[in-house]
Design an enzyme around this catalytic site. Structure first.
Site, PDB file in Angstrom:
ATOM      1  N   PHE A   8       0.909  -1.265  -0.092  1.00 12.75           N
ATOM      2  CA  PHE A   8       0.193   0.014  -0.071  1.00 12.75           C
ATOM      3  C   PHE A   8       0.876   1.234   0.112  1.00 12.75           C
ATOM      4  O   PHE A   8       1.842   1.467   0.613  1.00 12.75           O
ATOM      5  CB  PHE A   8      -1.113   0.207   1.403  1.00 12.75           C
TER       6      PHE A   8
ATOM      7  N   SER B  31       3.223  -6.549   2.558  1.00 11.67           N
ATOM      8  CA  SER B  31       1.675  -6.000   2.996  1.00 11.67           C
ATOM      9  C   SER B  31       0.916  -6.607   2.041  1.00 11.67           C
ATOM     10  O   SER B  31       0.523  -7.992   1.840  1.00 11.67           O
ATOM     11  CB  SER B  31       1.946  -4.696   3.109  1.00 11.67           C
ATOM     12  N   LEU B  32       0.284  -5.753   1.388  1.00 13.52           N
ATOM     13  CA  LEU B  32      -0.869  -5.840   0.330  1.00 13.52           C
ATOM     14  C   LEU B  32       0.025  -6.833  -0.880  1.00 13.52           C
ATOM     15  O   LEU B  32      -0.909  -7.614  -1.376  1.00 13.52           O
ATOM     16  CB  LEU B  32      -1.330  -4.819  -0.311  1.00 13.52           C
TER      17      LEU B  32
ATOM     18  N   ASP C 209       4.983  -9.753   6.427  1.00 12.65           N
ATOM     19  CA  ASP C 209       4.106  -9.246   7.014  1.00 12.65           C
ATOM     20  C   ASP C 209       2.917  -8.877   6.231  1.00 12.65           C
ATOM     21  O   ASP C 209       2.505  -7.695   5.953  1.00 12.65           O
ATOM     22  CB  ASP C 209       4.574  -7.806   7.437  1.00 12.65           C
TER      23      ASP C 209
ATOM     24  N   HIS D 168       6.326  -3.027  10.783  1.00 16.64           N
ATOM     25  CA  HIS D 168       5.763  -3.402   9.333  1.00 16.64           C
ATOM     26  C   HIS D 168       6.772  -3.578   8.341  1.00 16.64           C
ATOM     27  O   HIS D 168       6.785  -4.743   7.543  1.00 16.64           O
ATOM     28  CB  HIS D 168       4.408  -2.721   8.837  1.00 16.64           C
TER      29      HIS D 168
END
Length: 489
Positions: free
Chosen positions: A106, A181-182, A204, A297
């Site tokens: 993101f 992430s995404l 993550d 993150h």
């Protein structure tokens, strides 16, 4: 009247915007040619994802595939390829090489420094094809739209991989898709369309809108032959945790418990406070603020990048919980209880949940030891240790965070970690610092009588013992040294 006439277009546009927002959230299906059709209804609409929209068209996401090889290793000479014969045949892509595909998350883009760092380390490690997926136009706010757009990007990656197999004679087993992430869930959407995909690494994986959803919605073990996950920022939205906590892969690594990483803010209050302070001191620098808020993150891709060429193995241990791991109950390393986090996770046989600790700053990897001491009499204080080996010396290290009381005739197990590889242990020095605990210190002697000492190196499952420890005395405030048994005794 004039004012009313002026407001009419604004009211009309506002109504149109609200209508689009409402209709976009209603269950419906969109179709985009060869990529197929995408519905925002169940399972993409659920209690864990209460707001669900359809993905934007590919022409709006504008995904680009940036190819790097040892022939063109940097941004200045990157090659843009796509799922067509001409761009592939005219590029440096070679089907005989293994291929690493990296996918950002993101608000990021394909030229972020962490992507360049990972690409450089991969090309240093071996002669790979490295493809960075740049989907920045689909990764912008609002977040719910970005989550929907991940499905398109995953389908486009699958389309590219299948074309590379067809045109360049690449093997699907030689592809490794690495997502943050995404981007981790994008890997899953790609994997479900690539039969025999070799490996997916989720760094993550994003938690909001994915935690506890159906396996069609999130990354899961069926998406590749091997799926490994690095969890660094769990804890849920109340803790401003951006990553998932639940297990998603064949192997799930939880460095430092998978929630808060050393050197990063500890909870929501700390994260917001640190971010506000960073905004002020860095004159509202977006990247500095993001680094503060998403510190834990972002550690996931830092750990993976370091693991590529590190001599330190990022060894992790299978354990029931982080609490048990912290007590030193899970540091035996066997074929079924140890795994390696990061680049070489696929070389380990075990499956399940694994824990390890890291340093707060690079280099992050640590070597794990456990010192076991059996004693005769009582102990009230702290213990400091210096360890000398064939490669170097560490210490003095305080092995106890605060003073401890031990009653004798017991084994004290003290795990400790260091980023220095001392090599083969040669000499151990212990220093006893007695603490005058009220009411009981008078009953404790000033010297500590030992029965034996052993040092266990956890990543190698190697134990050594020391000479002259039987009934040895360590006087208060003094240091005593012991040589490794078999070297000088």
């Amino acid at each position: 009247m004039a004012n009313l006439i002026f407001l009419l277009p604004l009211l009309a546009s506002t109504q149109g915007f609200l209508f689009d927002v409402i209709t976009n959230h209603l269950p419906h299906t969109v179709c985009y040619g060869d990529l197929g059709c995408f519905s925002n209804g169940p399972p993409f609409l659920s209690t864990h994802r209460p707001l669900s929209v359809a993905p934007h068209p590919p022409a709006q996401i504008l995904t680009r595939f940036l190819l790097y090889t040892r022939e063109n290793p940097t941004v200045s000479v990157e090659q843009v390829i796509s799922a067509d014969d001409l761009t592939i045949s005219g590029s440096n892509f070679q089907g005989s090489r293994a291929t690493k595909i990296i996918v950002h998350g993101f608000t990021h883009n394909g030229h972020r420094m962490w992507l360049q760092n990972m690409t450089r380390e991969l090309l240093k490690h071996d002669d790979y094809n490295v493809i960075v997926v740049d989907w920045q136009h689909g990764a912008t706010i609002p977040y719910e739209q970005a989550t929907a757009n991940t499905r398109i990007v995953g389908a486009q990656i699958a389309q590219l991989v299948n074309k590379l197999v067809q045109v360049a004679s690449a093997q699907t087993a030689d592809f490794h898709i690495i997502g943050h992430s995404l981007g981790a869930h994008i890997c899953g959407y790609a994997g479900e369309r690539i039969p025999g995909l070799g490996r997916i690494t989720g760094m993550d994986p994003a938690g909001p809108y994915f935690e506890n959803t159906d396996i069609q919605v999130r990354l899961d073990p069926s998406d590749a032959d091997f799926v490994d996950i690095i969890h660094t920022d769990g804890g849920g939205i109340s803790n401003l945790g951006f990553g998932v906590t639940q297990e998603l892969g064949h192997v799930d690594f939880y460095p430092n418990g998978g929630v808060q990483q050393p050197g990063c803010a500890t909870d929501a209050v700390d994260k917001l406070g640190a971010t506000s302070w960073t905004a002020i001191t860095h004159l509202f620098d977006y990247y500095a603020e993001e680094e503060t808020l998403a510190c834990s993150h972002e550690r996931s891709y830092m750990y993976f990048t370091e693991s590529i060429n590190s001599q330190c193995p990022f060894t992790a241990w299978q354990c029931k919980s982080k609490a048990e791991f912290d007590k030193g109950h899970c540091v035996r390393c066997t074929d079924t209880t140890c795994a390696v986090m990061g680049m070489y996770a696929d070389k380990s046989q075990p499956r399940g949940v694994f824990y390890l600790d890291t340093e707060a700053t690079p280099t992050f990897c640590e070597y794990t030891y456990q010192l076991n001491i059996s004693s005769v009499n009582k102990f009230d204080g702290v213990l400091l240790m210096t360890l000398q080996g064939t490669n170097g010396t560490i210490g003095p290290i305080q092995l106890m965070k605060k003073n401890e009381v031990h009653l004798g005739s017991e084994i004290i197990s003290l795990p400790f970690r260091t980023r220095v590889d001392v090599g083969d242990a040669e000499r151990l020095t212990l220093q006893y610092e007695k603490i005058n605990t009220p009411f009981i210190s008078g009953t404790f002697p000033d010297d500590w009588h030992l029965l034996g000492i052993s040092l266990f190196r956890a990543d190698q499952d190697q134990k050594v013992r020391f000479c002259g420890t039987y009934h040895a005395e360590i006087d208060n405030h003094n240091a005593t040294s012991f040589a490794v048994r078999g070297t000088t005794c």
